[in-house]
Write an enzyme that holds these catalytic residues in place. Structure first.
Site, PDB file in Angstrom:
ATOM      1  N   TYR A 149      34.855  40.814  37.530  1.00 54.87           N
ATOM      2  CA  TYR A 149      33.445  41.022  37.874  1.00 54.87           C
ATOM      3  C   TYR A 149      33.068  40.278  39.147  1.00 54.87           C
ATOM      4  O   TYR A 149      32.010  40.527  39.734  1.00 54.87           O
ATOM      5  CB  TYR A 149      32.544  40.567  36.716  1.00 54.87           C
ATOM      6  CG  TYR A 149      32.118  39.114  36.753  1.00 54.87           C
ATOM      7  CD1 TYR A 149      30.836  38.752  37.185  1.00 54.87           C
ATOM      8  CD2 TYR A 149      32.989  38.102  36.373  1.00 54.87           C
ATOM      9  CE1 TYR A 149      30.444  37.416  37.223  1.00 54.87           C
ATOM     10  CE2 TYR A 149      32.593  36.776  36.395  1.00 54.87           C
ATOM     11  CZ  TYR A 149      31.327  36.436  36.825  1.00 54.87           C
ATOM     12  OH  TYR A 149      30.934  35.107  36.873  1.00 54.87           O
ATOM     13  N   ARG A 150      33.950  39.404  39.618  1.00 55.90           N
ATOM     14  CA  ARG A 150      33.644  38.537  40.745  1.00 55.90           C
ATOM     15  C   ARG A 150      34.962  37.899  41.168  1.00 55.90           C
ATOM     16  O   ARG A 150      35.802  37.603  40.318  1.00 55.90           O
ATOM     17  CB  ARG A 150      32.657  37.465  40.279  1.00 55.90           C
ATOM     18  CG  ARG A 150      32.049  36.542  41.310  1.00 55.90           C
ATOM     19  CD  ARG A 150      31.071  35.632  40.582  1.00 55.90           C
ATOM     20  NE  ARG A 150      30.441  34.661  41.461  1.00 55.90           N
ATOM     21  CZ  ARG A 150      29.707  33.632  41.039  1.00 55.90           C
ATOM     22  NH1 ARG A 150      29.523  33.465  39.739  1.00 55.90           N
ATOM     23  NH2 ARG A 150      29.163  32.787  41.885  1.00 55.90           N
ATOM     24  N   ASP A 165      27.094  26.057  34.991  1.00 58.39           N
ATOM     25  CA  ASP A 165      27.694  24.797  34.551  1.00 58.39           C
ATOM     26  C   ASP A 165      27.401  23.645  35.503  1.00 58.39           C
ATOM     27  O   ASP A 165      27.295  22.496  35.081  1.00 58.39           O
ATOM     28  CB  ASP A 165      29.209  24.973  34.409  1.00 58.39           C
ATOM     29  CG  ASP A 165      29.561  25.993  33.338  1.00 58.39           C
ATOM     30  OD1 ASP A 165      29.306  25.721  32.162  1.00 58.39           O
ATOM     31  OD2 ASP A 165      30.067  27.069  33.684  1.00 58.39           O
ATOM     32  N   TYR A 191      35.388  30.777  44.726  1.00 60.04           N
ATOM     33  CA  TYR A 191      35.285  32.162  45.173  1.00 60.04           C
ATOM     34  C   TYR A 191      35.307  32.283  46.701  1.00 60.04           C
ATOM     35  O   TYR A 191      35.105  33.357  47.235  1.00 60.04           O
ATOM     36  CB  TYR A 191      34.001  32.798  44.636  1.00 60.04           C
ATOM     37  CG  TYR A 191      33.989  32.966  43.133  1.00 60.04           C
ATOM     38  CD1 TYR A 191      34.880  33.835  42.502  1.00 60.04           C
ATOM     39  CD2 TYR A 191      33.103  32.257  42.337  1.00 60.04           C
ATOM     40  CE1 TYR A 191      34.870  33.995  41.123  1.00 60.04           C
ATOM     41  CE2 TYR A 191      33.078  32.414  40.958  1.00 60.04           C
ATOM     42  CZ  TYR A 191      33.969  33.282  40.354  1.00 60.04           C
ATOM     43  OH  TYR A 191      33.956  33.441  38.981  1.00 60.04           O
ATOM     44  N   HIS A 201      40.253  24.756  43.200  1.00 64.31           N
ATOM     45  CA  HIS A 201      40.468  25.768  42.164  1.00 64.31           C
ATOM     46  C   HIS A 201      40.087  27.156  42.626  1.00 64.31           C
ATOM     47  O   HIS A 201      39.300  27.353  43.559  1.00 64.31           O
ATOM     48  CB  HIS A 201      39.702  25.411  40.889  1.00 64.31           C
ATOM     49  CG  HIS A 201      38.213  25.521  41.001  1.00 64.31           C
ATOM     50  ND1 HIS A 201      37.537  26.697  40.763  1.00 64.31           N
ATOM     51  CD2 HIS A 201      37.259  24.615  41.317  1.00 64.31           C
ATOM     52  CE1 HIS A 201      36.239  26.504  40.926  1.00 64.31           C
ATOM     53  NE2 HIS A 201      36.044  25.253  41.268  1.00 64.31           N
TER      54      HIS A 201
END
Length: 602
Positions: free
Chosen positions: A531-532, A207, A147, A450
């Site tokens: 949502y993000r 996770d 992110y 990623h």
């Protein structure tokens, strides 16, 4: 040819607040070894550009400002970002830029990093920023990987690293099953402390366990026990507003006796009047320095998984999950994963399964799956039940009967698969034990990095199918393997797909940007919003929430400009720009696929 490097000793939690727990030292070493053996980029390279200054700040004014802040909070607590940039890896990550840079490594970089050691020093830093008009970007740990990590949205902004010196567990109340933590407390740290005290309490972890408990909740992250909604299970926060004033929310707004904290602060989320906690999540309205959380009393549990044979089982699986989740027969927020993730979570490389640069074919996936412990299948459902053994047994019978409606479904317990199978790690995570296993994804390609694409859909098969079809087609167009994970609740699904790319390949990074841009717009056109998201896609995502002439964003901007008239606190974070920056070319929209220069655009 792997990049040559001398690997340092991985810090433990006892040595560093962001280190790995001793119980995972060997695993951390093994994971890092695999990642670095699949790396062709050098660990660091000489900088091609000088220190990236904050916008509209001269070199002379910057040096004057740095000198003044050092005098306020200590020379050693202000570092100018003039050294080589090192991407590192999960445990030893940067706080100067995005380790998973989708733009050029030197593009989204800070001018300096500040390390406050208290709420008072955060206040001093905020007041300093207002004086010199320097943007601040607070981070808790900086592991918001996928992110944007620790990167400032405005290049040259100053990163405020709260974690290095503010990493205390301020309290754990065993009777109230709650805690209060500073930003630098990781899931690893909180879990280990609870174990050291031998308390019958669970945390809820994502996770991976190295992230900030506070930071993840502020970004509305999720986990997998019944306490999996992290922001919903926070209770009370202390924060510094953009003018330097300190605010406490909830019952903390009432003083406790004799100057102590209010005894109800971690018992009840609200105060009297409007509930304001939510405006400090996914926003740039304040810097949170303390936060309370509810903890889960420990209980018996049983993890398991089901496999389903056909890609076309997808809609029926979702429709079967919905009533099980709504009736709370399912014990947690389960995951539904495509079988391709059975491969990359092993730490093996794509080259172990596939020749060439294109995505794996369906036949290749089937052939590889047939050699794995769960066998040839398409979808894997990971769940966990909680409570007394007899209750768990009864719940599992109901679930088995429902999933048996899909011909060819199969049921597995941890005892049915090898000890190194991912189901054992899901069992740990779903009982509040933070792990490192998900790092193995990054070994799929060299120099693995990623992006997450994370839309929300109703828990209905036809809606899930709509999102899935958009994502499948877009991945096919741009030549990426598809790694979907659905976190399925009773009424909504977090559809999270992981776009894995090679940081050394500019062309692959450019394809990943185009893939993200297209999926955001195509899903939004059908009513499904993220949502993000990564900080470079936040403007585009925010612009899709445009009902009634973008009333939501206009409201957010009104709050921003009242609280932060100088626009110093994280301008652009989650698409919220103050007047100082708004409509001056900083926003990045659908057409902005070339990220060579992040700055004002005409």
């Amino acid at each position: 040819m792997a990049a040559q490097t001398i690997l340092s000793i991985i810090p433990t939690l006892k040595e560093k607040h962001s280190g790995a727990p001793s119980r995972l030292s060997q695993e951390a070493q093994d994971v890092r070894g695999r990642l670095f053996s699949n790396r062709t980029l050098p660990v660091s390279r000489p900088r091609e550009k000088p220190v990236r200054l904050p916008p509209d700040v001269s070199q002379e004014d910057f040096e004057t400002a740095v000198k003044e802040l050092r005098g306020s909070i200590g020379d050693e607590n202000v570092e100018v970002n003039d050294k080589d940039l090192v991407d590192g890896w999960y445990i030893e990550h940067p706080n100067t830029h995005d380790a998973f840079h989708i733009a050029d490594q030197e593009e989204l970089v800070s001018s300096a990093t500040v390390y406050p050691g208290s709420t008072e020093e955060v206040q001093a830093t905020v007041r300093w920023a207002n004086k010199f008009k320097i943007p601040l970007y607070p981070i808790s740990i900086g592991r918001n990987l996928g992110y944007g990590g620790a990167a400032p949205r405005v290049p040259g902004g100053v990163v405020v690293d709260l974690g290095r010196r503010m990493h205390k567990i301020l309290s754990i109340d065993a009777e109230n099953a709650s805690c209060v933590v500073e930003p630098g407390v990781t899931y690893f740290g909180l879990y280990e402390e609870i174990q050291n005290r031998k308390l019958p309490l669970w945390i809820d972890t994502p996770d991976l366990g190295g992230g900030s408990v506070l930071g993840n909740a502020i970004d509305r992250g999720v986990g997998y026990t019944p306490y999996g909604d992290h922001f919903a299970n926070h209770c009370g926060m202390e924060l510094v507003l953009p003018n330097g004033e300190v605010l406490r929310t909830g019952m903390g707004a009432m003083p406790g006796p004799d100057g102590s904290d209010n005894p109800t602060w971690q018992s009840f989320q609200h105060a009297f009047g409007p509930s304001i906690d939510g405006i400090f999540s996914q926003s740039n309205f304040g810097i949170v320095t303390k936060m309370g959380f509810h903890l889960m009393p420990e209980t018996d549990h049983q993890s398991y998984c089901f496999t389903f044979p056909h890609d076309d089982d997808f809609e029926q699986i979702v429709d079967l999950i919905r009533p099980l989740a709504q009736k709370r027969i399912l014990g947690n927020i389960p995951q539904l994963r495509h079988v391709i993730q059975e491969f990359n979570v092993t730490g093996k490389r794509k080259a172990d399964f596939h020749d060439g640069t294109g995505p794996m074919t369906r036949d290749e996936i089937r052939a590889a799956a047939s050699k794995m412990p769960l066998g040839d299948c398409s979808w894997v459902f990971y769940g966990t039940q909680y409570g007394p053994p007899e209750s768990i047994a009864a719940q599992l019978e109901v679930i088995k009967n429902e999933f048996a409606k899909i011909q060819g479904s199969r049921f597995f317990l941890p005892s049915d698969v090898p000890k190194d199978h991912y189901l054992h790690d899901r069992s740990l995570v779903c009982s509040g034990v933070p792990v490192l296993r998900e790092l193995e994804w990054l070994n799929w390609v060299p120099n693995g990095a990623h992006l997450f694409f994370s839309p929300i859909a109703p828990t209905r098969g036809k809606d899930a199918r709509t999102v899935h079809d958009v994502v499948v087609a877009a991945h096919k167009r741009h030549g990426f393997d598809l790694f979907p994970t659905l976190c399925v609740a009773g009424r909504e699904i977090h559809y999270i797909t992981n776009i894995i790319y090679d940081r050394a390949q500019p062309e692959m990074k450019a394809r990943a940007v185009r893939l993200m841009r297209e999926m955001i717009d195509e899903c939004a056109a059908k009513g499904f919003g993220e949502y993000r998201t990564h900080l470079l896609f936040a403007d585009q995502v925010a612009s899709t929430y445009n009902w009634n002439n973008s009333a939501l964003m206009r409201f957010n901007e009104t709050i921003k400009d009242v609280l932060d008239p100088n626009g110093i606190l994280a301008p652009g974070r989650n698409g919220i720009w103050p007047k100082r920056f708004k409509n001056k070319g900083w926003e990045l929209k659908t057409e902005d696929v070339d990220l060579a220069n992040i700055g004002p655009r005409s």
